[in-house]
Write an enzyme that holds these catalytic residues in place. Structure first.
Site, PDB file in Angstrom:
ATOM      1  N   GLY A  26       0.821  -1.203   0.000  1.00  0.00           N
ATOM      2  CA  GLY A  26       0.000   0.000   0.000  1.00  0.00           C
ATOM      3  C   GLY A  26       0.854   1.252   0.000  1.00  0.00           C
ATOM      4  CB  ALA A  27       4.292   1.771  -0.934  1.00  0.00           C
ATOM      5  N   GLY A  30      -0.986   7.972   0.519  1.00  0.00           N
ATOM      6  CA  GLY A  30      -1.028   8.269   1.931  1.00  0.00           C
ATOM      7  C   GLY A  30       0.250   8.000   2.698  1.00  0.00           C
ATOM      8  N   GLY A  32       1.762   5.197   3.380  1.00  0.00           N
ATOM      9  CA  GLY A  32       2.689   4.264   2.749  1.00  0.00           C
ATOM     10  C   GLY A  32       3.597   4.949   1.750  1.00  0.00           C
ATOM     11  CB  SER A 160      -6.717   0.527  13.374  1.00  0.00           C
ATOM     12  OG  SER A 160      -7.720   1.407  13.847  1.00  0.00           O
ATOM     13  CE1 TYR A 183      -9.381  -0.178   9.100  1.00  0.00           C
ATOM     14  CE2 TYR A 183     -10.225   0.485  11.252  1.00  0.00           C
ATOM     15  CZ  TYR A 183      -9.217   0.484  10.307  1.00  0.00           C
ATOM     16  OH  TYR A 183      -8.045   1.149  10.571  1.00  0.00           O
TER      17      TYR A 183
END
Length: 242
Positions: A26-27, A30, A32, A160, A183
């Site tokens: 996920g880079a 955001g 990442g 999280s 989530y």
């Protein structure tokens, strides 16, 4: 080379940042994306993962503009498909004999396009559980050989504070579904993975392959908190103080 303790009484040598290879899922967006740029700027070889090939290339171009000579590699994989996760891991292992850090950063939040409708992965698993937990679990397992080869290495799960108990009678939330519950359940599973793997019976990670969980600030309005999160994750990925 510096040294770090990994496990009771053990002291092992640390490689310089310029000698380290770090994979961030996920880079391309955001936190990442910012993390990839930060670590590339420190001299690490950064493996950038994203779901979209164009965004992956844009990320590499942006980092190279800021960090000329940055050592970067891009991998495309949709983590909603476990087959693509397997192909992703095979590609990384085929091109890199060692991996110093795996940062499982990719994930789906409590709201996604499609609203509150329950969605499924390619294999038919509830989407958030599949991407936030199952994909990272499988990727970590498949990359353990190259992580062990780089010992002392590290696995970082970007989790999280939002967590909720898992209903083992309905893990896929076929009943009473909500995006927030999906989530939070997936994030608890993510936190429990390294805890379970650290037990003596498992021995999956090993004494020279440490695992960490981090819960960064997620609000785009809290820029100072997000910045502190970036420094924290950068520090853990590189085993340097933030």
């Amino acid at each position: 080379m510096a040294s770090e303790r990994v496990g009771p009484g053990a002291e092992v040598a640390m490689r310089l940042m310029e000698q380290r290879t770090i994979l961030i899922t996920g880079a391309t967006d955001g936190l990442g994306r910012a993390l990839a740029a930060d670590l590339a700027g420190r001299g690490a070889t950064v493996l950038v993962h994203g779901r979209n090939e164009r965004r992956g290339q844009d990320t590499l171009d942006e980092i190279r503009e800021r960090v000329p000579g940055a050592q970067l590699h891009c991998y495309r994989a949709d983590l909603a498909s476990l087959d693509e996760v397997r192909e992703f891991a095979a590609a990384v292992e085929g091109e890199h004999k060692t991996l110093d850090t795996l940062a499982n950063n990719a994930g789906i939040g409590s709201t996604v396009p499609g609203g509150g409708v329950r969605q499924e992965s390619v294999e038919g698993h509830e989407l958030r559980f599949a991407v936030n937990y199952l994909a990272g679990y499988l990727l970590t397992r498949l990359l353990l050989p190259v992580l062990r080869a780089a010992a002392p290495s590290r696995i970082v799960n970007v989790s999280s504070l939002g967590q909720t108990p898992i209903d083992f009678g309905d893990v896929m939330l076929a009943k009473d579904y909500s995006g927030v519950r999906a989530y939070c359940q997936s994030k608890l599973a993510q936190v429990m993975f390294p805890a379970a793997e650290s037990q003596p019976a498992g021995k999956a990670v090993g004494p020279a392959c440490a695992s960490s969980n981090l819960a960064p600030a997620t609000s785009s309005k809290c820029s100072s908190e997000a910045q502190r999160s970036l420094f924290c994750i950068s520090g853990v990925c590189s085993r340097m103080p933030p």
